[in-house]
Design a protein around this motif. Structure first.
Motif, PDB file in Angstrom:
ATOM      1  N   GLY A   1     -34.555  16.736 -44.576  1.00  0.00           N
ATOM      2  CA  GLY A   1     -33.463  17.623 -44.947  1.00  0.00           C
ATOM      3  C   GLY A   1     -32.455  16.884 -45.807  1.00  0.00           C
ATOM      4  N   VAL A   2     -31.880  17.583 -46.783  1.00  0.00           N
ATOM      5  CA  VAL A   2     -30.857  17.002 -47.644  1.00  0.00           C
ATOM      6  C   VAL A   2     -29.622  17.892 -47.563  1.00  0.00           C
ATOM      7  N   LYS A   3     -28.521  17.317 -47.100  1.00  0.00           N
ATOM      8  CA  LYS A   3     -27.273  18.054 -46.997  1.00  0.00           C
ATOM      9  C   LYS A   3     -26.423  17.740 -48.218  1.00  0.00           C
ATOM     10  N   LEU A   4     -26.142  18.762 -49.038  1.00  0.00           N
ATOM     11  CA  LEU A   4     -25.353  18.585 -50.242  1.00  0.00           C
ATOM     12  C   LEU A   4     -23.865  18.565 -49.911  1.00  0.00           C
ATOM     13  N   ALA A   5     -23.039  18.188 -50.886  1.00  0.00           N
ATOM     14  CA  ALA A   5     -21.593  18.101 -50.666  1.00  0.00           C
ATOM     15  C   ALA A   5     -21.001  19.436 -50.260  1.00  0.00           C
TER      16      ALA A   5
ATOM     17  N   ASN B   1     -33.535  16.811 -62.698  1.00  0.00           N
ATOM     18  CA  ASN B   1     -32.297  17.139 -61.993  1.00  0.00           C
ATOM     19  C   ASN B   1     -32.145  16.209 -60.801  1.00  0.00           C
ATOM     20  N   PHE B   2     -30.942  15.669 -60.612  1.00  0.00           N
ATOM     21  CA  PHE B   2     -30.636  14.815 -59.470  1.00  0.00           C
ATOM     22  C   PHE B   2     -29.591  15.523 -58.608  1.00  0.00           C
ATOM     23  N   LEU B   3     -29.929  15.774 -57.360  1.00  0.00           N
ATOM     24  CA  LEU B   3     -28.998  16.384 -56.415  1.00  0.00           C
ATOM     25  C   LEU B   3     -28.638  15.354 -55.356  1.00  0.00           C
ATOM     26  N   GLU B   4     -27.340  15.042 -55.263  1.00  0.00           N
ATOM     27  CA  GLU B   4     -26.881  14.004 -54.350  1.00  0.00           C
ATOM     28  C   GLU B   4     -26.594  14.604 -52.979  1.00  0.00           C
ATOM     29  N   GLY B   5     -27.000  13.879 -51.942  1.00  0.00           N
ATOM     30  CA  GLY B   5     -26.738  14.363 -50.589  1.00  0.00           C
ATOM     31  C   GLY B   5     -27.031  13.296 -49.559  1.00  0.00           C
ATOM     32  N   SER B   6     -27.105  13.700 -48.294  1.00  0.00           N
ATOM     33  CA  SER B   6     -27.422  12.774 -47.207  1.00  0.00           C
ATOM     34  C   SER B   6     -28.604  13.317 -46.410  1.00  0.00           C
TER      35      SER B   6
ATOM     36  N   ASP C   1     -28.742   8.586 -44.328  1.00  0.00           N
ATOM     37  CA  ASP C   1     -28.862   7.825 -45.579  1.00  0.00           C
ATOM     38  C   ASP C   1     -28.417   8.671 -46.769  1.00  0.00           C
ATOM     39  N   ALA C   2     -27.737   8.033 -47.710  1.00  0.00           N
ATOM     40  CA  ALA C   2     -27.434   8.699 -48.984  1.00  0.00           C
ATOM     41  C   ALA C   2     -28.719   8.765 -49.794  1.00  0.00           C
ATOM     42  N   VAL C   3     -29.073   9.966 -50.231  1.00  0.00           N
ATOM     43  CA  VAL C   3     -30.340  10.163 -50.937  1.00  0.00           C
ATOM     44  C   VAL C   3     -30.130  10.992 -52.205  1.00  0.00           C
ATOM     45  N   ARG C   4     -31.157  11.010 -53.035  1.00  0.00           N
ATOM     46  CA  ARG C   4     -31.181  11.862 -54.219  1.00  0.00           C
ATOM     47  C   ARG C   4     -32.420  12.739 -54.125  1.00  0.00           C
TER      48      ARG C   4
ATOM     49  N   PRO D   1     -39.632  23.272 -51.340  1.00  0.00           N
ATOM     50  CA  PRO D   1     -39.670  21.920 -50.768  1.00  0.00           C
ATOM     51  C   PRO D   1     -40.717  21.021 -51.416  1.00  0.00           C
ATOM     52  N   GLU D   2     -41.891  21.593 -51.736  1.00  0.00           N
ATOM     53  CA  GLU D   2     -42.958  20.774 -52.321  1.00  0.00           C
ATOM     54  C   GLU D   2     -42.665  20.353 -53.763  1.00  0.00           C
ATOM     55  N   HIS D   3     -41.644  20.970 -54.385  1.00  0.00           N
ATOM     56  CA  HIS D   3     -41.265  20.592 -55.740  1.00  0.00           C
ATOM     57  C   HIS D   3     -40.081  19.633 -55.776  1.00  0.00           C
ATOM     58  N   LEU D   4     -39.481  19.403 -54.627  1.00  0.00           N
ATOM     59  CA  LEU D   4     -38.361  18.455 -54.521  1.00  0.00           C
ATOM     60  C   LEU D   4     -38.865  17.132 -53.980  1.00  0.00           C
ATOM     61  N   ARG D   5     -38.464  16.034 -54.604  1.00  0.00           N
ATOM     62  CA  ARG D   5     -38.808  14.698 -54.129  1.00  0.00           C
ATOM     63  C   ARG D   5     -37.531  13.975 -53.753  1.00  0.00           C
ATOM     64  N   VAL D   6     -37.523  13.338 -52.586  1.00  0.00           N
ATOM     65  CA  VAL D   6     -36.342  12.602 -52.133  1.00  0.00           C
ATOM     66  C   VAL D   6     -36.613  11.102 -52.232  1.00  0.00           C
ATOM     67  N   ILE D   7     -35.671  10.388 -52.822  1.00  0.00           N
ATOM     68  CA  ILE D   7     -35.733   8.920 -52.847  1.00  0.00           C
ATOM     69  C   ILE D   7     -34.372   8.404 -52.401  1.00  0.00           C
TER      70      ILE D   7
END
Length: 361
Positions: free
Chosen positions: A255-259, A240-245, A276-279, A349-355
């Motif tokens: 932290g990842v802020k979704l749309a 799953n890819f979740l787009e955010g900043s 930064d725009a991240v996934r 949080p430990e199951h989410l990876r941000v790139i």
């Protein structure tokens, strides 16, 4: 390094202006099983054939046990090669096929006889020496091709999609046999495949390639749990890819802020800057789905688009309030959630990876 059986340093293969292989470097340790994995056209077979000596590199260096073999012919490299189509001589018996390379090297008749018997025993085909290839199953032909390579007692074994012509059930059996044989003989092996299941189940490490370049080199667990790029995450398993900043960092998390304005906390694989725009990446089996409200952090809300019942496994596609679609896969220990049902999702949080989003960082 002295214990590396294969060293590939900055190899390039150009065909006109096209770079089929573009600055590829990796090593294979003595006794290690390493796979080159990637889609068709990514350069993995060209890389293997350069190591074997069938293709001459445009740039770079290849060493086998410390010896520079970059421009040596194949017969001077002491390598075994198993081809995708087995390349058996149809008019020769099994024993004659296995003996073929030994005859080219001018070995004595008694030496060849002993080596052929030994190879047939290792591959489980003792007593099949007088048969012709057409009298064998696909799996048996694959064993003959392997036996021919092993009879030469190579320092390194190279294999180019050797199981691709077999049906799925036989592929599963053969890959287990190949791995057991490789481990028993401690044979240094470089294996090309486009099948991620093969690579993950057989390899000590995997070299992921795309468009002629290396995307990531890692053990199977690390590739799956911590992909370095979106390509690796998408190619190896389902992601799953979740787009955010990015917003707020610290302690290896970001932290990842979704749309939708919803916030997630996730592990940052590489440093990212504020804004930064991240996934954010998460595997379907790591997603917790509930038909009742969940409290706490990293909880998202959405509505089920598709529910699929597979007996032991339940699969869901959920449209989040952010507009993203999230897939969840859970074992069947709870009640089935139907289509169009509102749901709450927890992604730890430990199951989410941000790139970083592609084109950044």
């Amino acid at each position: 390094m002295p214990d590396d059986a294969i060293q590939v340093q900055g190899i390039v293969k150009r065909y006109g202006t096209m770079r089929a292989v573009d600055d590829v470097s990796f090593t294979v340790a003595q006794g290690e099983f390493v796979s080159l994995l990637g889609p068709s056209g990514c350069g993995k077979t060209t890389t293997l054939r350069m190591i074997a000596g069938f293709v001459d590199p445009s740039e770079g260096m290849i060493r086998i046990h410390g010896r520079d073999v970059t421009h040596l012919p194949p017969e001077k490299r002491n390598l075994g090669f198993v081809f995708q189509n087995y390349a058996l001589w149809p008019h020769m018996t099994v024993a004659e096929n296995v003996a073929f390379g030994l005859k080219l090297r001018g070995k004595s008749r008694s030496f060849i006889r002993d080596k052929v018997e030994e190879a047939l025993s290792v591959i489980g085909l003792s007593g099949y020496g007088d048969r012709l290839p057409r009298q064998l199953s696909g799996g048996q032909q694959q064993r003959v091709a392997l036996g021919r390579a092993l009879a030469l007692e190579p320092q390194v074994l190279l294999m180019d999609e050797p199981l691709s012509n077999l049906d799925r059930a036989l592929r599963v059996t053969m890959r287990r046999e190949l791995k057991e044989l490789q481990a028993r003989m401690r044979m240094t092996t470089l294996y090309v495949t486009h099948d991620q299941e093969e690579a993950l189940s057989m390899s000590n490490r995997v070299v992921i390639m795309s468009k002629g370049r290396v995307e990531q080199i890692a053990a199977p667990y690390e590739l799956y749990e911590s992909p370095a790029t979106s390509f690796v995450a998408d190619f190896v398993g389902i992601t799953n890819f979740l787009e955010g900043s990015a917003t707020g960092t610290g302690g290896g998390f970001v932290g990842v802020k979704l749309a939708s304005g919803q916030m997630l906390r996730a592990l940052a694989r590489t440093p990212v800057a504020e804004g930064d725009a991240v996934r954010a990446l998460i595997r379907p089996e790591r997603v917790t789905l509930s038909a009742t409200a969940l409290d706490g952090d990293n909880v998202l809300t959405g509505r089920v688009m598709l529910s699929e019942y597979f007996g032991a496994v339940l699969r869901y596609s959920v449209r989040l309030d952010s507009g993203d679609v999230l897939r969840s896969e859970v074992h069947n220990f709870d009640s089935f959630i139907g289509n169009d049902s509102p749901v709450w999702i927890r992604a730890l949080p430990e199951h989410l990876r941000v790139i970083p989003r592609e084109g950044q960082g």
